[in-house]
Write an enzyme that holds these catalytic residues in place. Structure first.
Site, PDB file in Angstrom:
ATOM      1  N   LYS A 137      49.186 -13.887  71.982  1.00 43.60           N
ATOM      2  CA  LYS A 137      50.148 -13.133  72.786  1.00 43.60           C
ATOM      3  C   LYS A 137      50.145 -13.672  74.217  1.00 43.60           C
ATOM      4  O   LYS A 137      49.086 -13.747  74.843  1.00 43.60           O
ATOM      5  CB  LYS A 137      49.739 -11.655  72.838  1.00 43.60           C
ATOM      6  CG  LYS A 137      49.938 -10.932  71.530  1.00 43.60           C
ATOM      7  CD  LYS A 137      51.237 -10.173  71.511  1.00 43.60           C
ATOM      8  CE  LYS A 137      51.421  -9.466  70.172  1.00 43.60           C
ATOM      9  NZ  LYS A 137      52.826  -9.189  69.885  1.00 43.60           N
ATOM     10  N   LYS A 244      60.762  -8.947  59.774  1.00 39.59           N
ATOM     11  CA  LYS A 244      59.976  -7.776  59.411  1.00 39.59           C
ATOM     12  C   LYS A 244      60.783  -7.061  58.332  1.00 39.59           C
ATOM     13  O   LYS A 244      61.700  -6.291  58.648  1.00 39.59           O
ATOM     14  CB  LYS A 244      59.789  -6.857  60.626  1.00 39.59           C
ATOM     15  CG  LYS A 244      58.922  -7.442  61.745  1.00 39.59           C
ATOM     16  CD  LYS A 244      58.926  -6.496  62.951  1.00 39.59           C
ATOM     17  CE  LYS A 244      57.836  -6.805  63.943  1.00 39.59           C
ATOM     18  NZ  LYS A 244      57.929  -8.138  64.544  1.00 39.59           N
TER      19      LYS A 244
HETATM   20 MG    MG Z   1      56.666 -10.999  67.864  1.00 43.45          MG
END
Ligand code: MG
Length: 334
Positions: A137, A244
């Site tokens: 991240k 997703k």
């Molecule tokens: Mg992402």
């Protein structure tokens, strides 16, 4: 044929709050639906909206379920409107059986690294465990500090390993350009969502960056609805689609479109329970295109381990997906 429709709304604390671009996320809210046929056979599905992704809210999904009532037939189920994609997804999943053993019964999983310098300490142990794709991240702390860490992180990777960077839309054009310039000739598989979705001109900026730099870009927050998939395919997106499946109203149709376009797809968790994860992983295991490491290295995730999917390992095996028992999650939410 009519079904008995039941649902349970859940509110599940994560083992540790999840850091997102929108602050700390302490607990997951969603719904599990149960459809029971006349012969008593039951199917389960999960509606798990992510609050800032722009699908319906859990309240809206619950209100629609109450309106549907206890006894439903296929016509009523099919009439759930497209503005409730997570609910449509749940009801569709509850009506289909799990596929049989797929042609490739195991898939690689990307190891999740914490933001900032803490990532450096985790690369070694994760590599030792067998992971070869790592996700870091970025856009969380100071951009210059993070950029300075990139080379240390790349140097710590095992041979042949790849790094995924996920900025969660945190950068502006200038910062994104600096990073993408730095990624050239480094083992970066792709940079996910360098700039925010939805801002004015964001789509053009993403397309421009994708064409100006050799490191592939991936769409995540820009890719919420079935319509977004269609739109980015139409725009000729040259990068990766992070899908997703839990957030799509009709994942089967959207994935068929992506497959027909030979799109690069990475399957990703929506931090749903094992119920939704089983359906999402079934989509990943039956994907006919190139198989990339799964973004499902998230478990253990919940304080209540009964709602977790299989523990994060370098490879996920179909038998572990097939072994997920949605009824156990349903009972745990009683
Ligand atoms: Mg992402």
């Amino acid at each position: 044929m009519s079904h008995l429709l039941q649902f349970r709304r859940y509110r599940l604390p994560f083992r540790a709050p999840v850091r997102t671009a929108h602050g700390w996320w302490p607990e997951r809210e969603g719904l599990i639906v149960r459809l029971e046929a006349a012969d008593g056979a039951a199917g389960y599905g999960e509606g798990a909206p992510i609050p800032w992704f722009g699908t319906e809210s859990v309240d809206e999904a619950e209100a629609a379920l109450r309106e549907l009532g206890g006894r439903v037939d296929a016509t009523r189920l099919a009439a759930v409107p497209g503005r409730l994609p997570c609910l449509k997804n749940a009801l569709a999943a509850a009506q289909v059986a799990l596929p049989g053993t797929p042609a490739h019964p195991s898939l690689g999983v990307a190891a999740l690294l914490p933001a900032g310098r803490a990532a450096l300490e985790l690369v070694g142990p994760k590599a030792e465990a067998g992971f070869r794709v790592f996700k870091w991240k970025v856009g969380v702390t100071d951009a210059a500090d993070e950029l300075a860490l990139l080379d240390d992180l790349c140097a710590a990777l095992p041979d042949g390993a790849k790094l995924r960077l996920d900025a969660n839309g945190a950068w502006d054009r200038r910062v994104a350009e600096r990073w993408l310039g730095r990624c050239v000739e480094r083992p970066v598989e792709f940079v996910e969502q360098p700039v925010a979705a939805g801002a004015r001109g964001a789509d053009d900026l993403l397309l421009g960056l994708a064409h100006d730099f050799p490191t592939p870009l991936a769409l995540d927050e820009s890719l919420v609805s079935d319509g977004d998939v269609e739109q980015w395919l139409g725009a000729g997106w040259p990068g990766v689609f992070v899908v997703k499946p839990s957030l799509l109203g009709d994942p089967v149709a959207a994935l068929a479109r992506l497959a027909a376009a030979r799109a690069a797809v990475v399957f990703s968790s929506a931090l749903e329970t094992a119920v939704g994860a089983q359906a999402a992983l079934a989509a990943a295991f039956t994907w006919p295109g190139e198989r990339r490491a799964l973004g499902f290295g998230v478990w253990p995730l919940f304080a209540d381990a009964r709602c977790d999917g299989p523990q994060a390992m370098p490879f996920l095996h179909w038998e572990d997906v097939a072994r997920i028992d949605p009824e156990a999650v349903w009972n745990a939410l009683n």
